[in-house]
Scaffold this active site. Sequence first.
Site, mmCIF file in Angstrom:
data_model
loop_
_atom_site.group_PDB
_atom_site.id
_atom_site.type_symbol
_atom_site.label_atom_id
_atom_site.label_comp_id
_atom_site.label_asym_id
_atom_site.label_seq_id
_atom_site.Cartn_x
_atom_site.Cartn_y
_atom_site.Cartn_z
ATOM 1 N N LYS A 54 -10.585 -6.522 -5.015
ATOM 2 C CA LYS A 54 -11.694 -5.550 -4.970
ATOM 3 C C LYS A 54 -10.877 -4.178 -5.008
ATOM 4 O O LYS A 54 -11.525 -3.412 -5.976
ATOM 5 C CB LYS A 54 -12.097 -5.062 -3.398
ATOM 6 N N LYS A 82 0.808 -1.119 0.128
ATOM 7 C CA LYS A 82 0.045 -0.033 -0.104
ATOM 8 C C LYS A 82 0.907 1.258 -0.012
ATOM 9 O O LYS A 82 0.727 2.108 -0.771
ATOM 10 C CB LYS A 82 -1.050 -0.022 1.177
ATOM 11 N N LYS A 107 -3.178 -11.033 -7.838
ATOM 12 C CA LYS A 107 -4.423 -11.630 -7.003
ATOM 13 C C LYS A 107 -5.882 -10.841 -7.542
ATOM 14 O O LYS A 107 -5.794 -9.614 -7.680
ATOM 15 C CB LYS A 107 -3.919 -11.491 -5.682
HETATM 16 P P1 TYM Z 1 -11.081 -9.427 2.796
HETATM 17 O O1 TYM Z 1 -12.306 -8.634 2.844
HETATM 18 O O2 TYM Z 1 -9.960 -8.811 1.530
HETATM 19 O O3 TYM Z 1 -11.163 -10.826 1.973
HETATM 20 C C1 TYM Z 1 -12.018 -11.687 2.596
HETATM 21 C C2 TYM Z 1 -11.712 -12.847 2.561
HETATM 22 O O4 TYM Z 1 -11.398 -13.054 0.961
HETATM 23 C C3 TYM Z 1 -9.874 -13.984 0.945
HETATM 24 N N1 TYM Z 1 -9.294 -13.617 -0.632
HETATM 25 C C4 TYM Z 1 -9.204 -14.312 -1.527
HETATM 26 N N2 TYM Z 1 -9.004 -15.646 -1.350
HETATM 27 C C5 TYM Z 1 -8.437 -16.372 -2.532
HETATM 28 N N3 TYM Z 1 -8.181 -15.552 -3.826
HETATM 29 C C6 TYM Z 1 -8.254 -14.357 -3.797
HETATM 30 N N4 TYM Z 1 -7.929 -13.480 -5.031
HETATM 31 C C7 TYM Z 1 -8.605 -13.405 -2.393
HETATM 32 N N5 TYM Z 1 -9.037 -12.070 -2.316
HETATM 33 C C8 TYM Z 1 -9.509 -12.159 -0.983
HETATM 34 C C9 TYM Z 1 -9.252 -13.054 1.911
HETATM 35 O O5 TYM Z 1 -8.012 -13.957 2.196
HETATM 36 C C10 TYM Z 1 -10.192 -13.192 3.135
HETATM 37 O O6 TYM Z 1 -10.196 -14.454 3.641
HETATM 38 N N6 TYM Z 1 -8.403 -8.411 6.581
HETATM 39 C C11 TYM Z 1 -9.329 -9.289 6.390
HETATM 40 C C12 TYM Z 1 -10.649 -9.349 6.911
HETATM 41 C C13 TYM Z 1 -10.639 -9.463 8.574
HETATM 42 C C14 TYM Z 1 -10.243 -10.793 8.979
HETATM 43 C C15 TYM Z 1 -10.419 -10.370 10.289
HETATM 44 C C16 TYM Z 1 -10.136 -11.901 8.758
HETATM 45 C C17 TYM Z 1 -10.837 -8.555 9.568
HETATM 46 N N7 TYM Z 1 -10.444 -9.100 10.604
HETATM 47 C C18 TYM Z 1 -10.417 -11.703 11.284
HETATM 48 C C19 TYM Z 1 -9.855 -12.978 9.512
HETATM 49 C C20 TYM Z 1 -10.059 -12.941 10.884
HETATM 50 C C21 TYM Z 1 -9.721 -8.981 4.888
HETATM 51 O O7 TYM Z 1 -9.415 -7.562 4.476
HETATM 52 O O8 TYM Z 1 -10.229 -9.821 3.975
#
Ligand code: TYM
Length: 340
Positions: free
Chosen positions: A203, A119, A200
């Site tokens: 979003k 970032k 990857k």
């Molecule tokens: P976020 O919102 O970016 O993504 C949600 C979940 O989707 C997975 N993910 C993917 N898996 C496979 N291929 C991809 N291209 C891909 N893009 C996203 C992410 O690994 C995630 O599991 N920081 C986290 C949210 C969070 C969280 C937590 C997760 C906040 N507190 C506590 C676990 C436990 C996030 O931004 O996920």
Amino acid sequence: MAIRKTNKLPRVFSGIQPSGSVHLGNYLGAIKGWIERQETKENFFCIVDLHAITNWQDPESLRHQTRSLAAVLFAAGLSPLKSTLFVQSHVSAHSEIAWILNCVTPIGWLERMTQYKDKIANEESVSTGILDYPVLMAGDILLYDTDEVPVGEDQKQHVELTRDIARRFNNIYGESFVIPEVVIPKVGARIMGLNDPLVKMSKSHEHIRGHAIALLEEPKEIERNIMRSVTDSGSEIRFSDEPEKAGVNNLLGIYGVIMKKNRSLVEKDFVDSSGYSGLKRRVAEIVIEELRPIRKAYYELMSDVSELDRLLAKGRDKAEQIASLKMQDVKTRVGFVKPH
Ligand code: TYM
């Protein structure tokens, strides 16, 4: 080490941000697995709106996207009877614990996080929240005495940091936190962009045409994006780590997770195919069929927002009970006076 009482189901915690549209990577890397395993675990799933505002969000869109994400998750099969779904900002313990954990987390641990480094490399100015993001995430997990954290590959480093923060707190103040395990799916942990299979699916690239498949996308659009996805100039349909085969590898991975087939069974299914257009057509078909019922259920759920809000309030009550007990324990250990 703090261990939760035995003979209980393993407790799972995971989160997802309500920023942008949920895409196929989120679904195959995380959501699908949460739902499939909800019978055998005690589940807490959190819509992490506090994390979402580390990047600016339009307030009205954030409100809409928070409810919309809840509807997507219920539509995908998350059962309010088997799992607790709640919104992070509804349980104030998440913000409170983040502050306390900040005070035991060396800043160098945060500066080493690869998502933070990416970032700051790509943006002119980032908020303190971006640096602190993994501490808030650690708080989410540790509040619930979580045993397992199912996430995609990109979140692994943050869960490892959570373990380090928990150990450090436990060393200083005594055993309060359970040390959680990260759970990464064998296939689908890293779904790549369709326009660029070396990046990857994310979003933050969703504005790029043909990059992602949003979960609520129309079948025609899904088909168009998959048919146009980038592959190499060859014709061999096999899994491979070679960068030039990343596009085919990605399509086979998507096929494997949805069909629940391992690599060799997946390759067998395409042994008689020649060229990539048959592969793309088949992947488009199964993605459309996988997402069709979700889209239908989503619109039904969104037609009754007050019912959605009621379900989220129920989730909040359950989460708050557990989180507030942990907060009391943490505050006592740190030395805060209990108010009368
Ligand atoms: P976020 O919102 O970016 O993504 C949600 C979940 O989707 C997975 N993910 C993917 N898996 C496979 N291929 C991809 N291209 C891909 N893009 C996203 C992410 O690994 C995630 O599991 N920081 C986290 C949210 C969070 C969280 C937590 C997760 C906040 N507190 C506590 C676990 C436990 C996030 O931004 O996920």
